[in-house]
Design a protein around this motif. Sequence first.
Motif, PDB file in Angstrom:
ATOM      1  N   ALA A 173      -3.864   5.829  -5.565  1.00 52.98           N
ATOM      2  CA  ALA A 173      -2.853   7.121  -5.020  1.00 52.98           C
ATOM      3  C   ALA A 173      -1.946   7.445  -6.329  1.00 52.98           C
ATOM      4  O   ALA A 173      -1.162   6.651  -6.942  1.00 52.98           O
TER       5      ALA A 173
ATOM      6  N   ASP B 158       0.796   8.755  -7.372  1.00 53.97           N
ATOM      7  CA  ASP B 158       1.907   8.997  -6.956  1.00 53.97           C
ATOM      8  C   ASP B 158       2.870   9.353  -8.083  1.00 53.97           C
ATOM      9  O   ASP B 158       4.009   8.642  -8.406  1.00 53.97           O
TER      10      ASP B 158
ATOM     11  N   LYS C 145      -6.329   9.962  -5.514  1.00 53.27           N
ATOM     12  CA  LYS C 145      -5.533  10.595  -4.495  1.00 53.27           C
ATOM     13  C   LYS C 145      -4.290  11.218  -5.281  1.00 53.27           C
ATOM     14  O   LYS C 145      -3.539  10.678  -5.908  1.00 53.27           O
TER      15      LYS C 145
ATOM     16  N   THR D 215       2.135   6.228  10.115  1.00 54.16           N
ATOM     17  CA  THR D 215       2.539   4.845  10.474  1.00 54.16           C
ATOM     18  C   THR D 215       4.075   4.740  10.407  1.00 54.16           C
ATOM     19  O   THR D 215       4.603   3.939  10.921  1.00 54.16           O
TER      20      THR D 215
ATOM     21  N   VAL E   8      -7.458   8.681   8.311  1.00 54.69           N
ATOM     22  CA  VAL E   8      -6.710   7.670   7.649  1.00 54.69           C
ATOM     23  C   VAL E   8      -6.110   6.644   8.627  1.00 54.69           C
ATOM     24  O   VAL E   8      -5.525   7.052   9.809  1.00 54.69           O
TER      25      VAL E   8
ATOM     26  N   PRO F  26      -4.707   2.967   3.418  1.00 53.46           N
ATOM     27  CA  PRO F  26      -3.760   2.526   2.568  1.00 53.46           C
ATOM     28  C   PRO F  26      -3.301   1.128   3.153  1.00 53.46           C
ATOM     29  O   PRO F  26      -3.556   0.583   4.259  1.00 53.46           O
TER      30      PRO F  26
ATOM     31  N   ARG G   4      -2.318  -4.497  -0.386  1.00 58.82           N
ATOM     32  CA  ARG G   4      -1.682  -5.543  -1.485  1.00 58.82           C
ATOM     33  C   ARG G   4      -2.512  -6.779  -1.768  1.00 58.82           C
ATOM     34  O   ARG G   4      -3.322  -7.306  -0.916  1.00 58.82           O
TER      35      ARG G   4
ATOM     36  N   GLN H 104       5.794  -1.709   2.062  1.00 56.65           N
ATOM     37  CA  GLN H 104       4.764  -1.512   3.287  1.00 56.65           C
ATOM     38  C   GLN H 104       5.052  -2.749   4.364  1.00 56.65           C
ATOM     39  O   GLN H 104       5.500  -3.787   3.681  1.00 56.65           O
TER      40      GLN H 104
ATOM     41  N   VAL I  61      -6.881   2.877  -0.277  1.00 56.22           N
ATOM     42  CA  VAL I  61      -6.001   3.818  -1.181  1.00 56.22           C
ATOM     43  C   VAL I  61      -5.059   2.755  -1.643  1.00 56.22           C
ATOM     44  O   VAL I  61      -4.290   2.167  -0.739  1.00 56.22           O
ATOM     45  N   VAL I  62      -5.057   2.522  -2.904  1.00 56.87           N
ATOM     46  CA  VAL I  62      -4.034   1.650  -3.564  1.00 56.87           C
ATOM     47  C   VAL I  62      -3.187   2.308  -4.586  1.00 56.87           C
ATOM     48  O   VAL I  62      -3.758   3.077  -5.386  1.00 56.87           O
ATOM     49  N   GLY I  63      -1.892   2.266  -4.310  1.00 53.32           N
ATOM     50  CA  GLY I  63      -0.901   3.075  -5.305  1.00 53.32           C
ATOM     51  C   GLY I  63      -0.235   1.836  -6.160  1.00 53.32           C
ATOM     52  O   GLY I  63      -0.899   1.592  -7.279  1.00 53.32           O
ATOM     53  N   ARG I  64       0.806   1.603  -5.901  1.00 50.38           N
ATOM     54  CA  ARG I  64       1.692   0.563  -6.783  1.00 50.38           C
ATOM     55  C   ARG I  64       0.963  -0.574  -7.566  1.00 50.38           C
ATOM     56  O   ARG I  64       1.127  -1.113  -8.390  1.00 50.38           O
ATOM     57  N   PRO I  65       0.415  -1.401  -6.434  1.00 48.81           N
ATOM     58  CA  PRO I  65      -0.406  -2.620  -7.302  1.00 48.81           C
ATOM     59  C   PRO I  65      -1.094  -2.174  -8.254  1.00 48.81           C
ATOM     60  O   PRO I  65      -1.486  -3.145  -9.085  1.00 48.81           O
TER      61      PRO I  65
HETATM   62  O1  C5P Z   1       1.803   2.358  -3.459  1.00 47.41           O
HETATM   63  P1  C5P Z   1       1.219   2.188  -2.145  1.00 47.41           P
HETATM   64  O2  C5P Z   1      -0.122   1.370  -2.407  1.00 47.41           O
HETATM   65  O3  C5P Z   1       2.119   1.776  -0.903  1.00 47.41           O
HETATM   66  O4  C5P Z   1       0.638   3.493  -1.777  1.00 47.41           O
HETATM   67  C1  C5P Z   1       0.002   3.774  -0.721  1.00 47.41           C
HETATM   68  C2  C5P Z   1      -0.378   5.572  -0.683  1.00 47.41           C
HETATM   69  O5  C5P Z   1      -0.823   5.743   0.604  1.00 47.41           O
HETATM   70  C3  C5P Z   1       0.821   6.529  -1.022  1.00 47.41           C
HETATM   71  O6  C5P Z   1       0.230   7.474  -1.601  1.00 47.41           O
HETATM   72  C4  C5P Z   1       1.266   6.568   0.536  1.00 47.41           C
HETATM   73  O7  C5P Z   1       1.773   7.801   0.842  1.00 47.41           O
HETATM   74  C5  C5P Z   1      -0.092   6.680   1.134  1.00 47.41           C
HETATM   75  N1  C5P Z   1      -0.117   6.365   2.715  1.00 47.41           N
HETATM   76  C6  C5P Z   1       0.394   5.159   3.316  1.00 47.41           C
HETATM   77  N2  C5P Z   1       0.574   4.867   4.344  1.00 47.41           N
HETATM   78  C7  C5P Z   1       0.123   5.869   5.327  1.00 47.41           C
HETATM   79  C8  C5P Z   1      -0.357   7.010   5.098  1.00 47.41           C
HETATM   80  C9  C5P Z   1      -0.552   7.287   3.416  1.00 47.41           C
HETATM   81  O8  C5P Z   1       0.949   4.278   2.567  1.00 47.41           O
HETATM   82  N3  C5P Z   1      -0.016   5.693   6.646  1.00 47.41           N
END
Ligand code: C5P
Length: 232
Positions: free
Chosen positions: A8, A10, A32, A119, A156, A178, A181, A190, A208-212
């Motif tokens: 992700a 972001d 993403k 969510t 999703v 998403p 962790r 989360q 979908v993995v963002g901050r980790p």
């Molecule tokens: O940083 P992190 O791993 O929490 O990022 C998760 C990504 O997935 C972010 O872009 C967030 O907006 C997205 N997302 C989520 N939960 C959902 C739908 C989308 O965390 N239910």
Amino acid sequence: MGKDVIIACDFKNSIETLNFLDKFTDEKPFLKIGMELFFAEGPSIVREIKRRGHKIFLDLKLHDIPNTVKSAMASLSKLDVDMCNLHASGTITMMEAAIEGLTREDGTRPILIAVTQLTSTSEERMRSDILIERPIDEVVMHYAQNAKVAGLDGVVCSPLEAGKVKEACGKDFLTVTPGVRFADGDVGDQVRVTTPAKAKEIGSDYIVVGRPITKAEDPVAAYRRCVEEFVG
Ligand code: C5P
């Protein structure tokens, strides 16, 4: 369809994004792009990232009248994104129109997935604000089935719901999840999280993995760890 880790992105702007991507010299992760970056930079950021050889999940969550969604999807299809999404609450008619708009002349199209209930929406809010009386799990599964009926490829959802979605919609119906962790990592904001290994066990198709990854000291190592645990 192969399992994959989607990062992700972001980030606020293209400079931050491209600086981050420059760290990856050996691999081209699936990315993403969400509303923040797309609305700041427009389609040029998608073109630039595609030019660099990455696959893109454009997370814009469309929801409008069927004709508008159809035209918007046609524009996204021309941008050559690999995956995009919409809100299943827009109805089956809207989702069917989206597929029509997305399908290119040669019959190919990006993967299209649906958001069921966000969510961030609680059962209480569903009842008080949008007058939906049914239990949230039932609503999520019903919306997933509507997406399947409309011809979409998946939804999703939380990794914790992926098993149930597969039961209701079939094993080929994709789950993009998403809330991932590492076992020894920070959970952040989360709430219901799983590790990449657990997501694999439950049957997610894409995590979908963002901050980790984006906030890791060594993002490339964190990405590789995710791939190792999830894809194996
Ligand atoms: O940083 P992190 O791993 O929490 O990022 C998760 C990504 O997935 C972010 O872009 C967030 O907006 C997205 N997302 C989520 N939960 C959902 C739908 C989308 O965390 N239910």
